[in-house]
Design an enzyme around this catalytic site. Structure first.
Site, PDB file in Angstrom:
ATOM      1  N   ASP A 129      22.020  29.809 -14.466  1.00 55.24           N
ATOM      2  CA  ASP A 129      22.593  30.752 -15.417  1.00 55.24           C
ATOM      3  C   ASP A 129      21.782  30.747 -16.716  1.00 55.24           C
ATOM      4  O   ASP A 129      21.418  31.799 -17.258  1.00 55.24           O
ATOM      5  CB  ASP A 129      24.046  30.353 -15.694  1.00 55.24           C
ATOM      6  CG  ASP A 129      24.832  31.451 -16.404  1.00 55.24           C
ATOM      7  OD1 ASP A 129      24.252  32.501 -16.717  1.00 55.24           O
ATOM      8  OD2 ASP A 129      26.033  31.242 -16.649  1.00 55.24           O
ATOM      9  N   LYS A 161      18.392  17.723 -12.800  1.00 52.86           N
ATOM     10  CA  LYS A 161      18.402  16.707 -13.853  1.00 52.86           C
ATOM     11  C   LYS A 161      18.677  15.360 -13.203  1.00 52.86           C
ATOM     12  O   LYS A 161      19.586  14.618 -13.569  1.00 52.86           O
ATOM     13  CB  LYS A 161      19.459  17.053 -14.910  1.00 52.86           C
ATOM     14  CG  LYS A 161      19.373  16.238 -16.201  1.00 52.86           C
ATOM     15  CD  LYS A 161      18.077  16.439 -16.952  1.00 52.86           C
ATOM     16  CE  LYS A 161      18.111  15.622 -18.260  1.00 52.86           C
ATOM     17  NZ  LYS A 161      16.780  15.566 -18.897  1.00 52.86           N
ATOM     18  N   ASP A 219      15.260  20.479 -18.505  1.00 53.67           N
ATOM     19  CA  ASP A 219      14.806  20.604 -19.892  1.00 53.67           C
ATOM     20  C   ASP A 219      13.309  20.908 -19.953  1.00 53.67           C
ATOM     21  O   ASP A 219      12.852  21.729 -20.762  1.00 53.67           O
ATOM     22  CB  ASP A 219      15.161  19.363 -20.710  1.00 53.67           C
ATOM     23  CG  ASP A 219      14.857  18.060 -19.988  1.00 53.67           C
ATOM     24  OD1 ASP A 219      14.507  18.086 -18.789  1.00 53.67           O
ATOM     25  OD2 ASP A 219      14.985  16.998 -20.625  1.00 53.67           O
ATOM     26  N   TYR A 237      31.255  25.408 -12.615  1.00 48.70           N
ATOM     27  CA  TYR A 237      32.006  26.648 -12.643  1.00 48.70           C
ATOM     28  C   TYR A 237      33.216  26.606 -11.706  1.00 48.70           C
ATOM     29  O   TYR A 237      34.229  27.256 -11.963  1.00 48.70           O
ATOM     30  CB  TYR A 237      31.109  27.821 -12.234  1.00 48.70           C
ATOM     31  CG  TYR A 237      30.031  28.136 -13.239  1.00 48.70           C
ATOM     32  CD1 TYR A 237      28.987  27.251 -13.469  1.00 48.70           C
ATOM     33  CD2 TYR A 237      30.057  29.311 -13.961  1.00 48.70           C
ATOM     34  CE1 TYR A 237      27.999  27.533 -14.391  1.00 48.70           C
ATOM     35  CE2 TYR A 237      29.067  29.609 -14.879  1.00 48.70           C
ATOM     36  CZ  TYR A 237      28.037  28.711 -15.093  1.00 48.70           C
ATOM     37  OH  TYR A 237      27.064  29.000 -16.014  1.00 48.70           O
ATOM     38  N   ASP A 255      18.723  33.728 -18.050  1.00 49.49           N
ATOM     39  CA  ASP A 255      18.862  34.439 -19.321  1.00 49.49           C
ATOM     40  C   ASP A 255      17.652  34.193 -20.212  1.00 49.49           C
ATOM     41  O   ASP A 255      17.196  35.093 -20.932  1.00 49.49           O
ATOM     42  CB  ASP A 255      20.134  33.998 -20.040  1.00 49.49           C
ATOM     43  CG  ASP A 255      21.387  34.667 -19.484  1.00 49.49           C
ATOM     44  OD1 ASP A 255      21.272  35.349 -18.444  1.00 49.49           O
ATOM     45  OD2 ASP A 255      22.466  34.498 -20.065  1.00 49.49           O
TER      46      ASP A 255
END
Length: 349
Positions: free
Chosen positions: A244, A188, A220, A138, A248
């Site tokens: 993020d 990751k 994942d 970001y 959600d």
């Protein structure tokens, strides 16, 4: 009581509608707060030519806390990135040093059928995601360019330094210490060097928290486990991008994105509190928005920035009681308007 200043930035779409209900709840508690409104996002761009005008930023800096709605609207999508409404929230995070995002997710009794999961699985959810806010893709270098073959290419740099990782890791460990003493770090590391540094630094910080049980999980797998067996999670700490997405996902596990509040905290003491949902321009002005996330964000503001835990708990209990009493906005399968949902919470309060 000492008057404390709350900056109120409703923003765009349903933002002003849900923030108005949070204001009603705060006013009903008569806590001696002073509120001052400011423009952000598309609303600010339309009036001033910038999504985060200087006067808005100045208000945020002198406030004790910021109550934020949402930003974004399709009519601004063609603007250069620096002028898009979303830059308001990114700019506030950067300028106020808000590096830690606290996102709780738990299922309120009565919303089992609203969850995308089976009721017996959904009711086990009670977790907190600690998301880093000021690094990652970001805020890394980004842009467009042409390859040697003349092809258009976009790039976004994922980056963290060890200080950034260590400070969010400490927030994760402290949050875990206030809960069950279990912390899961999500990365990751099997693919990304950024994540390998993340894991290394988290392990180093863990030495200062011997009472906390630390585990690691690839993002994942975490996404899969969040729908398979969410009850196994308590406190999760992760980077900006992964946090993020996972928060959600957690929102739908507990029934609706309209139920999840958040707090953005830093080192200055000024926190920013907002529902995690967007501006939802398709339903703006129709009275369909769920104000619960904004109301619960106000509760988080009382707890974290204003040090008023008792009224914060009252608000949370009132939201739970309103839902248990059958109050539902359309996202939860009901017919309550935004204002009617606010009425139900006030009645419970």
């Amino acid at each position: 009581m000492t008057h404390r200043l709350v900056a109120v930035f409703g923003g765009d779409g349903i933002g002003p509608e849900v923030v108005a209900q949070a204001r009603r709840v705060l006013d009903a508690l008569d806590l001696g707060l002073t509120f001052e409104e400011g423009l952000v996002g598309g609303a600010a761009y339309g009036r001033t030519g910038h999504p985060l005008p200087p006067e808005t930023l100045a208000l945020a800096r002198r406030a004790d806390a910021v109550l934020f709605g949402a930003v974004g609207a399709p009519e601004y999508d063609a603007l250069e990135r620096a002028l898009r409404p979303e830059q308001a929230i990114l700019g506030l995070r950067k300028e106020l040093g808000l590096f830690a995002n606290i996102r709780p997710a738990r299922l309120f009794a009565g919303l089992e059928d609203a969850s995308a999961l089976r009721p017996e699985i959904a009711r086990t959810i009670d977790l907190v995601i600690v998301r880093e806010l000021t690094g990652d893709v970001y805020f890394g270098d980004k842009g467009r360019r042409r390859t040697k073959k003349g092809l258009r290419e976009g790039y976004d740099l994922m980056r963290y330094d060890e200080v950034e990782v260590a400070r969010i890791a400490r927030v994760g460990f402290e949050t875990a210490a206030s809960r069950s003493g279990r912390l899961l770090s999500v990365d990751k590391a099997n693919v990304l060097d950024t994540s390998q540094l993340w894991r290394d630094v988290v392990n180093e910080v863990a030495l200062d928290y011997p009472a906390i049980k630390l585990q690691h999980m690839y993002v994942d797998n975490a996404a899969m486990q969040l729908v398979r067996a969410p009850g196994q999670f308590d406190t999760i700490v992760t980077g900006n991008l992964f946090g993020d997405i996972l928060s959600d996902q957690a929102a739908m596990c507990v029934g609706s994105i309209g139920m999840l509040p958040s707090a953005a905290l830093g080192e200055t003491g000024v926190g920013l509190y907002e529902p995690i949902h967007g501006s939802a321009p398709d339903i703006a002005g129709q009275g369909k928005a769920n104000p619960c996330a904004a109301i619960l964000s106000a509760a988080m503001m009382l707890r974290h920035s204003l040090r008023l835990p008792e009224p914060a708990e009252r608000i949370e209990r009132a939201v739970g009681a309103a839902i248990a009493g059958g109050a539902r906005t359309p996202d939860l399968g009901g017919e309550c308007t935004t204002g009617a949902m606010g009425d139900a919470v006030l009645a419970a309060l």
